[in-house]
Design an enzyme around this catalytic site. Structure first.
Site, PDB file in Angstrom:
ATOM      1  N   PHE A  49       0.909  -1.344   0.033  1.00 43.20           N
ATOM      2  CA  PHE A  49       0.175  -0.022  -0.041  1.00 43.20           C
ATOM      3  C   PHE A  49       0.971   1.386   0.143  1.00 43.20           C
ATOM      4  O   PHE A  49       0.343   2.274  -0.407  1.00 43.20           O
ATOM      5  CB  PHE A  49      -1.083  -0.268   1.239  1.00 43.20           C
ATOM      6  N   CYS A  88       1.158   2.923  -3.426  1.00 41.59           N
ATOM      7  CA  CYS A  88       0.196   3.529  -4.220  1.00 41.59           C
ATOM      8  C   CYS A  88      -0.812   4.689  -3.253  1.00 41.59           C
ATOM      9  O   CYS A  88      -1.705   5.325  -3.795  1.00 41.59           O
ATOM     10  CB  CYS A  88      -0.837   2.501  -4.663  1.00 41.59           C
ATOM     11  N   HIS A  89      -0.395   4.575  -2.000  1.00 37.96           N
ATOM     12  CA  HIS A  89      -1.428   5.472  -1.037  1.00 37.96           C
ATOM     13  C   HIS A  89      -0.250   6.373  -0.303  1.00 37.96           C
ATOM     14  O   HIS A  89       0.009   6.012   0.958  1.00 37.96           O
ATOM     15  CB  HIS A  89      -2.221   4.566  -0.060  1.00 37.96           C
ATOM     16  N   PHE A  90       0.157   7.292  -0.585  1.00 37.22           N
ATOM     17  CA  PHE A  90       0.104   8.073  -1.781  1.00 37.22           C
ATOM     18  C   PHE A  90       1.456   8.144  -2.610  1.00 37.22           C
ATOM     19  O   PHE A  90       2.548   8.233  -1.638  1.00 37.22           O
ATOM     20  CB  PHE A  90      -0.492   9.657  -1.610  1.00 37.22           C
ATOM     21  N   ILE A 117       1.311   6.582   3.141  1.00 35.17           N
ATOM     22  CA  ILE A 117       0.727   6.288   4.239  1.00 35.17           C
ATOM     23  C   ILE A 117      -0.168   4.963   4.236  1.00 35.17           C
ATOM     24  O   ILE A 117      -0.658   5.091   3.255  1.00 35.17           O
ATOM     25  CB  ILE A 117      -0.117   7.546   4.918  1.00 35.17           C
TER      26      ILE A 117
END
Length: 169
Positions: A67, A70-72, A77
């Site tokens: 994650f 892609c976040h962010f 985060i």
């Protein structure tokens, strides 16, 4: 029948994800990458803050977790919803551990507070689930619990009135 074991390692959790721990058609954890813990360090049906059961688990954080990329992009985060899902996963695991039949599903949560973030430099999350109610009747199998997530000892998420049910259909 309640399991007597009170700790589970990663291989045990993966066996649960495959449906092997509690048997076919019963409580099951998701497989990676959605499995949000690496080990359960304590579990009971009568312990915790309210004497109605609890679970404590850990999740090792490393910068390569899926994650973060892609976040962010440029500001990695862990999504807060994944921490909440980890708490729901553990609530359902406890119901299966009690020997109660059916597949787990989240019913909701009363209150969620996010007061911190999980960035790639964190080392470990610790989940705490404390049951306020655990009900098994002919028509209903459900757990209601409060929970919190700590990142390296700092409380970052708190939830009240999580609800998870088991259904045999």
């Amino acid at each position: 029948m309640t399991m007597t074991r009170t700790t589970f390692d990663k291989e045990d959790l993966l066996a649960c994800a495959r449906g092997e721990l509690f048997g076919p058609g019963n409580a099951q954890l998701p497989e990676p990458p959605m499995l949000m813990m690496d080990r359960i360090t304590d579990i009971s049906g009568d312990g915790g803050l309210h004497g109605k059961g609890h679970v404590v688990a850990e999740f090792d954080i490393n910068p390569d977790l899926w994650f973060f990329s892609c976040h962010f992009p440029g500001n990695p985060i862990m999504p807060g919803c994944l921490g909440l899902d980890g708490l729901w996963q553990l609530t359902g695991f406890n119901l299966g551990w009690r020997g109660w039949a059916g597949r787990g599903y989240a019913l909701g949560v009363g209150e969620v507070k996010l007061t911190g973030m999980v960035r790639p430099d964190r080392k470990m999350l610790r989940y705490y689930v404390d049951f306020t109610k655990a009900v098994q009747t002919r028509r209903l199998t459900m757990g209601v619990a409060d929970g919190r997530v700590e990142a390296d000892g700092e409380v970052i998420y708190q939830v009240k009135d999580m609800k998870v049910a088991l259904s045999e259909s």
